[in-house]
Design a protein around this motif. Sequence first.
Motif, PDB file in Angstrom:
ATOM      1  N   ALA A   5       0.833  -1.205   0.000  1.00 17.68           N
ATOM      2  CA  ALA A   5       0.000   0.000   0.000  1.00 17.68           C
ATOM      3  C   ALA A   5       0.867   1.254   0.000  1.00 17.68           C
ATOM      4  N   ALA A   6       1.914   1.275   0.821  1.00 18.32           N
ATOM      5  CA  ALA A   6       2.815   2.428   0.871  1.00 18.32           C
ATOM      6  C   ALA A   6       3.476   2.654  -0.478  1.00 18.32           C
ATOM      7  N   SER A   7       3.946   1.575  -1.082  1.00 22.73           N
ATOM      8  CA  SER A   7       4.579   1.657  -2.401  1.00 22.73           C
ATOM      9  C   SER A   7       3.611   2.224  -3.436  1.00 22.73           C
ATOM     10  N   ASP A   8       2.407   1.711  -3.435  1.00 28.81           N
ATOM     11  CA  ASP A   8       1.402   2.134  -4.414  1.00 28.81           C
ATOM     12  C   ASP A   8       1.042   3.609  -4.231  1.00 28.81           C
ATOM     13  N   LEU A   9       0.906   4.036  -2.987  1.00 29.46           N
ATOM     14  CA  LEU A   9       0.539   5.429  -2.712  1.00 29.46           C
ATOM     15  C   LEU A   9       1.621   6.404  -3.168  1.00 29.46           C
ATOM     16  N   ILE A  10       2.885   6.040  -2.976  1.00 30.17           N
ATOM     17  CA  ILE A  10       3.979   6.904  -3.418  1.00 30.17           C
ATOM     18  C   ILE A  10       3.896   7.143  -4.917  1.00 30.17           C
ATOM     19  N   VAL A  11       3.577   6.077  -5.663  1.00 32.09           N
ATOM     20  CA  VAL A  11       3.481   6.189  -7.121  1.00 32.09           C
ATOM     21  C   VAL A  11       2.205   6.923  -7.537  1.00 32.09           C
ATOM     22  N   LEU A  12       1.079   6.540  -6.954  1.00 32.29           N
ATOM     23  CA  LEU A  12      -0.202   7.146  -7.344  1.00 32.29           C
ATOM     24  C   LEU A  12      -0.240   8.642  -7.038  1.00 32.29           C
ATOM     25  N   TYR A  13       0.330   9.024  -5.902  1.00 33.33           N
ATOM     26  CA  TYR A  13       0.318  10.434  -5.506  1.00 33.33           C
ATOM     27  C   TYR A  13       1.475  11.224  -6.111  1.00 33.33           C
ATOM     28  N   GLN A  14       2.354  10.517  -6.840  1.00 30.70           N
ATOM     29  CA  GLN A  14       3.486  11.162  -7.510  1.00 30.70           C
ATOM     30  C   GLN A  14       4.285  12.040  -6.535  1.00 30.70           C
ATOM     31  N   ILE A  15       4.636  11.429  -5.412  1.00 33.13           N
ATOM     32  CA  ILE A  15       5.405  12.138  -4.390  1.00 33.13           C
ATOM     33  C   ILE A  15       6.888  12.085  -4.775  1.00 33.13           C
ATOM     34  N   ASP A  16       7.430  13.223  -5.174  1.00 37.99           N
ATOM     35  CA  ASP A  16       8.819  13.259  -5.647  1.00 37.99           C
ATOM     36  C   ASP A  16       9.832  13.187  -4.510  1.00 37.99           C
TER      37      ASP A  16
END
Length: 205
Positions: free
Chosen positions: A94-105
């Motif tokens: 979930a953490a991995s997916d959220l970083i990508v989905l939210y495009q957190i640079d």
Amino acid sequence: MRLRLTPREDSYYDLFADSANNLVTASRLLVEIISDGSDREALAEKMRACEHAGDERTHAIMNRLNESFITPFDREDIYRLASNLDDVMDAMEAASDLIVLYQIDHLPKDVVRQVEVLERAAELTAEAMPRLRSMKNLNEYWIEVNRLENQGDQVYRRLLAKLFSGEYDALTVMKMKEVVDALEEAADAFEHVANTVESIAVKES
């Protein structure tokens, strides 16, 4: 030819070990994902593959449990340990997916500390699972995982303080908080695994 009425008990231990080793792989993917300049989408895809592999192992344990008349330790504990291991994987994915989905640079530096806690907890868990066969030399494992979880709690609180310091806009705060919450959930789930192992060891002693 002698008919075996129950599957080999060793299969449970092997499946638990496989699940724990899969968590080591996932934790190391997280290390890469939070690194600046990484190909996060490709890494997140590998993380999803880890999550699917974890699900397969969990289902295999549950199926084996349904088929077995005799189990190496309490059925409820087998179910709980498998579920706890699965919870860790779900939280990391979930953490991995959220970083990508939210495009957190750029993530706060303390997120690195959070992931370091998870990586070490994963390594300790993978080392501990084979020792379930003998139920020996496990106390240092659950003591250290509990220490790591306490360390993770401190890092999590520092992260919350930074997120709510006014340094970030409200939308960024919401996005980052979901990520650090998922990482904290993974640390908690590792502690639940260790507590379950402790409970099993006490019952079997």
